[in-house]
Design a protein around this motif. Structure first.
Motif, short mmCIF file in Angstrom:
data_model
loop_
_atom_site.label_atom_id
_atom_site.label_comp_id
_atom_site.label_asym_id
_atom_site.label_seq_id
_atom_site.Cartn_x
_atom_site.Cartn_y
_atom_site.Cartn_z
N LEU A 1 0.84 -1.22 0.00
CA LEU A 1 0.00 0.00 0.00
C LEU A 1 0.87 1.25 0.00
CD1 LEU A 1 -2.88 -0.59 2.59
CD2 LEU A 1 -3.11 -0.36 0.10
N ALA A 2 1.90 1.23 0.82
CA ALA A 2 2.79 2.41 0.92
C ALA A 2 3.48 2.68 -0.42
CB ALA A 2 3.83 2.19 2.02
N ALA A 3 3.66 1.63 -1.21
CA ALA A 3 4.30 1.79 -2.52
C ALA A 3 3.28 2.15 -3.61
CB ALA A 3 5.04 0.51 -2.88
N GLY A 4 2.03 2.35 -3.20
CA GLY A 4 1.01 2.80 -4.15
C GLY A 4 0.34 1.69 -4.94
N LYS A 5 0.47 0.44 -4.46
CA LYS A 5 -0.10 -0.68 -5.20
C LYS A 5 -1.52 -1.02 -4.74
CE LYS A 5 4.08 -1.26 -6.83
NZ LYS A 5 4.42 -0.58 -8.10
N GLN A 6 -2.27 -1.66 -5.65
CA GLN A 6 -3.48 -2.35 -5.25
C GLN A 6 -3.03 -3.67 -4.62
OE1 GLN A 6 -6.36 -0.86 -5.76
NE2 GLN A 6 -5.68 0.71 -7.19
N VAL A 7 -3.77 -4.14 -3.61
CA VAL A 7 -3.32 -5.36 -2.92
C VAL A 7 -4.42 -6.41 -2.86
CG1 VAL A 7 -2.31 -6.31 -0.81
CG2 VAL A 7 -1.84 -3.94 -1.44
N VAL A 8 -4.09 -7.59 -3.34
CA VAL A 8 -4.93 -8.77 -3.10
C VAL A 8 -4.18 -9.56 -2.04
CG1 VAL A 8 -5.84 -10.91 -4.08
CG2 VAL A 8 -5.77 -8.82 -5.49
N CYS A 9 -4.88 -10.00 -1.00
CA CYS A 9 -4.17 -10.75 0.05
C CYS A 9 -4.95 -11.99 0.43
CB CYS A 9 -3.94 -9.87 1.28
SG CYS A 9 -2.96 -10.72 2.54
N GLU A 10 -4.21 -13.11 0.47
CA GLU A 10 -4.84 -14.37 0.87
C GLU A 10 -5.31 -14.30 2.32
OE1 GLU A 10 -6.13 -17.07 0.36
OE2 GLU A 10 -5.69 -17.60 -1.69
N LYS A 11 -6.20 -15.16 2.66
CA LYS A 11 -6.66 -15.23 4.04
C LYS A 11 -5.67 -16.07 4.86
CE LYS A 11 -9.60 -19.14 3.04
NZ LYS A 11 -10.90 -19.67 2.79
N PRO A 12 -5.55 -15.86 6.13
CA PRO A 12 -6.17 -14.78 6.89
C PRO A 12 -5.49 -13.45 6.61
CG PRO A 12 -4.65 -15.98 8.30
CD PRO A 12 -4.65 -16.68 6.97
N LEU A 13 -6.30 -12.42 6.46
CA LEU A 13 -5.75 -11.09 6.17
C LEU A 13 -4.85 -10.63 7.31
CD1 LEU A 13 -5.68 -8.50 4.43
CD2 LEU A 13 -7.68 -7.73 5.72
N ALA A 14 -5.29 -10.86 8.54
CA ALA A 14 -4.56 -10.36 9.71
C ALA A 14 -4.80 -11.30 10.88
CB ALA A 14 -5.04 -8.96 10.05
N GLY A 15 -4.02 -11.09 11.95
CA GLY A 15 -4.13 -11.98 13.10
C GLY A 15 -4.97 -11.41 14.23
N SER A 16 -5.41 -10.15 14.10
CA SER A 16 -6.20 -9.54 15.17
C SER A 16 -7.03 -8.39 14.60
CB SER A 16 -5.28 -8.99 16.27
OG SER A 16 -4.56 -7.88 15.75
N LEU A 17 -8.01 -7.97 15.35
CA LEU A 17 -8.81 -6.81 14.92
C LEU A 17 -7.97 -5.54 14.91
CD1 LEU A 17 -12.22 -7.50 16.72
CD2 LEU A 17 -11.66 -7.76 14.29
N ALA A 18 -7.02 -5.45 15.84
CA ALA A 18 -6.15 -4.27 15.87
C ALA A 18 -5.36 -4.18 14.57
CB ALA A 18 -5.20 -4.35 17.07
N GLU A 19 -4.91 -5.31 14.06
CA GLU A 19 -4.17 -5.30 12.79
C GLU A 19 -5.08 -4.91 11.63
OE1 GLU A 19 -0.48 -8.44 13.43
OE2 GLU A 19 -2.31 -9.17 12.49
N VAL A 20 -6.32 -5.37 11.69
CA VAL A 20 -7.27 -4.98 10.64
C VAL A 20 -7.48 -3.47 10.69
CG1 VAL A 20 -9.64 -5.20 9.80
CG2 VAL A 20 -8.43 -7.21 10.62
N ASP A 21 -7.57 -2.90 11.90
CA ASP A 21 -7.71 -1.44 12.03
C ASP A 21 -6.52 -0.72 11.41
OD1 ASP A 21 -10.16 -1.64 13.26
OD2 ASP A 21 -9.35 -1.49 15.30
N ARG A 22 -5.32 -1.27 11.62
CA ARG A 22 -4.12 -0.65 11.01
C ARG A 22 -4.22 -0.68 9.49
NH1 ARG A 22 1.25 -3.36 12.61
NH2 ARG A 22 2.14 -1.76 11.28
N LEU A 23 -4.70 -1.78 8.96
CA LEU A 23 -4.82 -1.89 7.50
C LEU A 23 -5.87 -0.92 6.97
CD1 LEU A 23 -4.59 -5.79 7.04
CD2 LEU A 23 -2.85 -4.07 6.48
N ILE A 24 -6.98 -0.81 7.69
CA ILE A 24 -8.04 0.13 7.25
C ILE A 24 -7.50 1.55 7.25
CG2 ILE A 24 -10.27 1.15 7.90
CD1 ILE A 24 -11.06 -1.67 8.95
N ALA A 25 -6.76 1.90 8.31
CA ALA A 25 -6.21 3.26 8.40
C ALA A 25 -5.21 3.50 7.27
CB ALA A 25 -5.54 3.45 9.76
#
Ligand SMILES: NC(=O)c1ccc[n+]([C@@H]2O[C@H](COP(=O)([O-])OP(=O)(O)OC[C@H]3O[C@@H](n4cnc5c(N)ncnc54)[C@H](O)[C@@H]3O)[C@@H](O)[C@H]2O)c1
Length: 164
Positions: free
Chosen positions: A90-114
């Motif tokens: 994301l920081a490099a300006g790319k679109q991202v497809v990511c396999e599951k599990p996307l993250a290991g916690s809700l806090a990490e999901v919040d970081r990704l959303i931000a």
């Protein structure tokens, strides 16, 4: 006729990444072109790269995200890498497809959303049963009273896995 855009894709991880190519990108050459493969395993990288004639291969994710001509980074690495690689792409300006599990916690999901809010690209987690209707069917049976009064619900998925 309007020209459809062809998205340049880099697939990271040559396990399930093979399915993303075989069942996805390779079937839609008018929309996607897999230009780069990345894996730390040299043998897997060469085998998959040769199978689909992918022109560029690298063992370095950092090198991959610096490639200007890549639009989509498709992350198929082990789960522990998903958040850091998604944030870097994301920081490099790319679109991202990511396999599951996307993250290991809700806090990490919040970081990704931000991070996504500040980024040009979007995060598209794999969710291949998005259009599956099993739960809707079960809910309908409950709503109609056919299932009786629910006291406990369990879900089991019995998959027949093949070596491929
Ligand atoms: N959606 C589905 O139904 C489905 C099915 C299978 C796997 N998965 C998910 O896909 C992910 C990968 O699973 P898999 O079965 O392909 O695992 P795998 O171990 O077969 O493949 C992962 C690949 O990533 C490579 N890798 C590891 N670290 C790397 C790095 N830093 N940079 C580049 N490559 C690296 C490994 O060498 C390996 O080839 C997992 O998160 C798994 O849960 C999802």
């Amino acid at each position: 006729m309007p020209q459809t855009r062809i998205w340049n894709v880099a697939v990271v991880g040559c396990g399930i990444g093979r399915s993303h190519i075989a069942e996805g990108y390779a079937r839609h050459p008018d929309k996607f072109r897999v230009r780069t493969l990345c894996d730390v395993d040299e043998g897997r990288l060469a085998a998959l790269g040769d199978e689909f004639s992918v022109p560029r291969r690298t063992r370095s994710f950092d090198e991959l995200v610096r490639m200007d001509d890549i639009d989509i980074v498709d992350i198929c690495t082990p789960p522990a890498l998903h958040v850091t690689q998604t944030l870097a792409a994301l920081a490099a300006g790319k679109q991202v497809v990511c396999e599951k599990p996307l993250a290991g916690s809700l806090a990490e999901v919040d970081r990704l959303i931000a991070a996504e809010k500040e980024a040009a690209g979007r995060v598209m987690p794999i969710f291949q049963y998005r259009f599956g209707n099993g739960l809707q069917k079960a809910k309908r049976l409950v709503d109609l009273g056919i299932a009786g009064k629910p006291y406990l619900a369990t879900v089991e998925t019995a998959w027949k896995r093949t070596p491929q």
